[in-house]
Write an enzyme that holds these catalytic residues in place. Structure first.
Site, PDB file in Angstrom:
ATOM      1  N   ASP A 127      22.122 121.320 -51.490  1.00 35.98           N
ATOM      2  CA  ASP A 127      23.084 120.307 -51.064  1.00 35.98           C
ATOM      3  C   ASP A 127      22.441 118.935 -51.210  1.00 35.98           C
ATOM      4  OD1 ASP A 127      21.344 120.414 -48.864  1.00 35.98           O
ATOM      5  OD2 ASP A 127      22.876 120.988 -47.438  1.00 35.98           O
TER       6      ASP A 127
ATOM      7  N   TYR B  49      20.846 115.177 -50.553  1.00 36.41           N
ATOM      8  CA  TYR B  49      19.930 114.657 -49.545  1.00 36.41           C
ATOM      9  C   TYR B  49      20.733 114.182 -48.343  1.00 36.41           C
ATOM     10  CZ  TYR B  49      16.453 114.444 -53.320  1.00 36.41           C
ATOM     11  OH  TYR B  49      15.601 114.749 -54.341  1.00 36.41           O
TER      12      TYR B  49
ATOM     13  N   PHE C 295      19.004 116.186 -56.781  1.00 37.80           N
ATOM     14  CA  PHE C 295      17.615 115.738 -56.725  1.00 37.80           C
ATOM     15  C   PHE C 295      17.415 114.276 -57.096  1.00 37.80           C
ATOM     16  CE2 PHE C 295      17.381 120.347 -57.275  1.00 37.80           C
ATOM     17  CZ  PHE C 295      16.685 120.679 -56.126  1.00 37.80           C
TER      18      PHE C 295
ATOM     19  N   HIS D  58      12.751 126.260 -53.348  1.00 41.61           N
ATOM     20  CA  HIS D  58      13.241 124.881 -53.397  1.00 41.61           C
ATOM     21  C   HIS D  58      12.031 123.941 -53.362  1.00 41.61           C
ATOM     22  CE1 HIS D  58      15.328 121.240 -52.048  1.00 41.61           C
ATOM     23  NE2 HIS D  58      16.420 121.807 -52.524  1.00 41.61           N
TER      24      HIS D  58
END
Length: 173
Positions: A7, A9, A20, A134
């Protein structure tokens, strides 16, 4: 080629719509992005810190055909995972199924458990699927660092006709 995260930030002002990626003016940089850069530098033998200086919005990757997607596309400020199970998954699942229907190989990078859960949607055997933890500081040392996905992607893309590659050092457009 697809990079699938979980999801956006949750820090206000960080998310820009590309998984990202963050606005280049944001400081400090998101730690997941910095860990991503560390892995690229290690994997490709780049000098440490090179990518941090190159930018942070990842538009250079998008311009090269990298889809930067999350499994969920919104969050409440300060609350990672807050919009899971509220409907975004139907949309992102449809995107993944559409890409899976392609007749040319699509490389999928699935980072983190929510992204890895989407591997069941990728049923066409022509599509390489690479999975890792992740790049979050909470999990990067448990399987993201050392995954070498960036060199592996370019190795896979070199086998295609015509051969191609992603310039991972070109992070901005």
């Amino acid at each position: 080629m697809v990079i699938l995260g979980q999801d956006p930030y949750p820090t206000p002002g960080h998310a820009i719509g590309l998984a990202f990626g963050i606005d280049p003016s944001v400081e400090p940089k998101a730690r997941s992005l910095l860990n991503l850069f560390k892995e690229i530098e290690s994997d490709l033998g780049l000098e440490s810190g090179t990518l941090r200086q190159a930018g942070s919005d990842l538009t250079g990757w998008a311009a090269q055909g990298v889809l930067l997607l999350n499994t969920v596309l919104t969050v409440d400020a300060g609350e990672a995972g807050s919009h899971q199970g509220q409907g975004w998954e139907k949309f992102t699942d449809a995107v993944i199924r559409t890409l899976d229907a392609r007749t040319r190989p699509v490389v999928f990078l699935l980072w983190g458990k929510p992204a890895q859960a989407k591997s069941s949607l990728i049923v066409n055997p022509i599509h390489p699927v690479l999975m890792a933890a992740h790049p979050s500081p909470l999990s990067a040392s448990r399987g993201f660092f050392g995954c070498r996905h960036f060199s592996e992607v370019n190795h896979l893309l070199q086998k295609e006709t015509p051969p191609s590659r992603i310039d991972w050092g070109r992070v901005t457009e």
